[in-house]
Design an enzyme around this catalytic site. Structure first.
Site, PDB file in Angstrom:
ATOM      1  N   GLU A   5      16.653  15.865   8.979  1.00 51.97           N
ATOM      2  CA  GLU A   5      17.843  16.124   8.162  1.00 51.97           C
ATOM      3  C   GLU A   5      18.524  14.832   7.737  1.00 51.97           C
ATOM      4  OE1 GLU A   5      22.258  17.006   7.606  1.00 51.97           O
ATOM      5  OE2 GLU A   5      21.239  15.629   8.966  1.00 51.97           O
ATOM      6  N   GLU A   6      18.563  13.864   8.653  1.00 53.38           N
ATOM      7  CA  GLU A   6      19.408  12.697   8.443  1.00 53.38           C
ATOM      8  C   GLU A   6      18.893  11.725   7.391  1.00 53.38           C
ATOM      9  OE1 GLU A   6      22.248  12.611   9.473  1.00 53.38           O
ATOM     10  OE2 GLU A   6      22.488  13.535  11.432  1.00 53.38           O
TER      11      GLU A   6
ATOM     12  N   ASP B 132      16.707  16.018  14.677  1.00 55.07           N
ATOM     13  CA  ASP B 132      16.752  14.559  14.598  1.00 55.07           C
ATOM     14  C   ASP B 132      18.172  14.040  14.690  1.00 55.07           C
ATOM     15  OD1 ASP B 132      17.144  15.763  12.012  1.00 55.07           O
ATOM     16  OD2 ASP B 132      17.004  13.767  11.116  1.00 55.07           O
TER      17      ASP B 132
ATOM     18  N   HIS C 298      27.326   9.002  13.718  1.00 57.09           N
ATOM     19  CA  HIS C 298      26.532   7.965  13.050  1.00 57.09           C
ATOM     20  C   HIS C 298      26.974   6.556  13.440  1.00 57.09           C
ATOM     21  CE1 HIS C 298      25.189  10.812   9.530  1.00 57.09           C
ATOM     22  NE2 HIS C 298      25.045  11.364  10.728  1.00 57.09           N
TER      23      HIS C 298
ATOM     24  N   ASP D 105      25.382  14.911  16.950  1.00 57.88           N
ATOM     25  CA  ASP D 105      24.977  15.321  15.612  1.00 57.88           C
ATOM     26  C   ASP D 105      23.465  15.147  15.530  1.00 57.88           C
ATOM     27  OD1 ASP D 105      24.540  15.735  12.935  1.00 57.88           O
ATOM     28  OD2 ASP D 105      25.581  13.927  12.257  1.00 57.88           O
TER      29      ASP D 105
ATOM     30  N   ASP E 224      26.252  22.612  12.779  1.00 59.54           N
ATOM     31  CA  ASP E 224      26.253  21.180  12.449  1.00 59.54           C
ATOM     32  C   ASP E 224      27.605  20.720  11.923  1.00 59.54           C
ATOM     33  OD1 ASP E 224      25.324  18.617  12.117  1.00 59.54           O
ATOM     34  OD2 ASP E 224      24.170  19.026  10.309  1.00 59.54           O
TER      35      ASP E 224
END
Length: 488
Positions: free
Chosen positions: A146-147, A79, A462, A116, A170
């Site tokens: 994960e996020e 994700d 992000h 990411d 990561d």
């Protein structure tokens, strides 16, 4: 698909990175990427399993001469954080990302790039397909969600993997080898505002738009003087409280993800005619403070006072409730809470004031706490809970995820430190980070796992400014294949 991306090397990586960039994969919208991965595994004749949480593990047999080598687990999450510039209009649920080569970088068109952790997915697909790499048994673990809380790792079925050497892909700085990370949790709240349907005659409606903040990954960039538009909105409202102006709040919104520092915020304020200049006066004062506090990071920051152009509200926060909302927002902490005593310069404990939204007379708030020391993280969460409850909010705190404590002895760590200079010609850096990685959870679920995390150069994760260093992709690929060959 941009043909310029397919000309980059290593071609096998960029082929897969470009392909997965066409597939929607926001957190909790991972069905399409998981289906694609299964199709690839089947096409290559690989054994694979999926657990109840949605995590996938594909196995590749060892190459000739490596049959006795230990199994190695490569791991990353499928994700991505989905953010875009205001006005971009991108639909992450169905539209592909537009990849752009920008000099020595690859970025997306005013959206997050998904490097990411798309780089991990692309590296693992490349290894599963490639027939020239020499390695022992490989287990490629693709985790989900994960996020938004590491739920894939938390729900992992331990029987999915057998190896006890794990390479997490990561991280975002070539030559930096991560051996530990912070744990984290979220504190969310709902505060019921008092409203009425009466607005004094002649009052005007304004939108106060806070924009130009850089935002970013709240684990990686929380120490930088980037500010937070929600903090500035709280300071702005505090100026209004301290003024003699007559005003009422009817809109408040900022932030979108618990692990992203907000980039924008909006206030909707009704103002008495006699106080028309008060909003601009408060805006000017807050901007002057930001210039001193943020330095060069404030160069694009703006606080615009505009006529309200949205739907005309039918209810307004009462004057007392407007003041209470201002007090609550300005009381919540944001940024570094403590520095590490063990790792000089590293953030130990922090809080991200992540999301604030006024909807249907309820103010919704989300904050994210991180710490490499569990007791300090818990103490910060308790303080935030106290602030919220004293204001009359109902509070929920998630269980969170554990910190990853560096192992005293690690063959994998030592081997990485030895091989990196041979491949890159520069020293390796072994360190810990403040961001959260799935390694802490995986280490708890898979006892005895020797773990390391590394990756290519990614900046501004992000955010819509996220970009991936082209040369670093090839360098890390070269190192990764050499490392797998050395793990005999």
């Amino acid at each position: 698909m941009n043909p310029e991306i397919l000309k980059l090397t290593p071609a096998i990586f960029w082929k897969h990175f470009a392909r997965i960039s066409e597939i929607p994969r926001c957190s909790k919208n991972e069905a399409a990427i998981l289906a694609f991965l299964k199709e690839q595994f089947q096409a290559w004749g690989l054994e694979w399993r999926q657990d109840a949480a949605g995590n996938l593990c594909a196995r590749k047999p060892p190459t000739a001469g490596f049959e006795a080598s230990p199994a190695v687990v490569l791991q990353g999450h499928v994700d991505m954080v989905c953010e875009q510039d205001t006005g971009r209009g991108h639909d992450f649920s169905c539209e592909p990302l537009t990849l752009i080569r920008d000099g020595s970088w690859v970025r997306a068109d005013r959206t997050t790039l998904g490097a990411d952790n798309g780089v991990a997915v692309a590296y693992m697909l490349a290894l599963l397909e490639d027939k020239s790499c020499r390695h022992g048994p490989l287990e490629c673990l693709f985790t989900v969600d994960e996020e938004t809380g590491l739920s894939g790792a938390l729900g992992l079925d331990p029987s999915l993997v057998t190896g006890r050497i794990l390479i997490n892909l990561d991280s975002d700085l070539p030559g930096e080898f991560i051996t530990g990370c912070a744990g984290g949790s979220t504190t969310s709240a709902e505060w019921n505002a008092q409203t009425d349907a009466v607005l004094e005659p002649g009052w005007k409606l304004f939108k106060v738009f806070f924009h130009g903040w850089r935002g970013g990954h709240s684990g990686v960039l929380i120490h930088e003087p980037r500010g937070n538009p929600l903090v500035s909105a709280g300071a702005f409202l505090r100026e209004m409280v301290n003024s003699a102006a007559s005003w009422r709040l009817f809109a408040l919104k900022g932030g979108d993800k618990h692990n992203a520092i907000p980039r924008e915020a909006v206030l909707g304020i009704a103002l008495a005619p006699k106080d028309g200049e008060q909003l601009r006066s408060a805006s000017k004062k807050i901007l002057q403070i930001l210039e001193r506090e943020l330095g060069e990071h404030a160069q694009n920051v703006q606080i615009e006072v505009l006529p309200w152009e949205g739907p005309v509200p039918t209810r307004w926060l009462t004057p007392s409730s407007s003041i209470q909302a201002a007090s609550l927002l300005s009381a919540l902490p944001h940024g570094v809470h403590a520095l590490s005593q063990q790792w000089p310069g590293l953030v130990e404990t922090s809080n991200n004031l992540a999301v604030v939204k006024l909807k249907d007379e309820v103010l919704h708030l989300v904050t994210s706490q991180r710490s490499s020391v569990a007791s300090q993280g818990a103490e910060l969460s308790r303080k935030i809970r106290t602030i919220l409850e004293k204001a009359g909010a109902s509070v929920k705190q998630a269980d969170g995820y554990p910190a990853w404590t560096p192992a005293k002895f690690s063959r994998l760590r030592d081997l990485c430190a030895e091989l990196w200079p041979q491949v890159a010609g520069t020293p390796a850096s072994v360190t810990v980070i403040h961001a959260g990685l799935e390694c802490g959870i995986l280490g708890d679920k898979l006892p005895g796992m020797d773990m390391i995390s590394f990756g290519p150069l990614i900046e501004e994760a992000h955010t819509p400014h996220e970009r991936l260093g082209i040369d670093s992709v090839g360098l890390v690929w070269k190192f990764l294949t050499k490392l797998l060959e050395a793990l005999k």
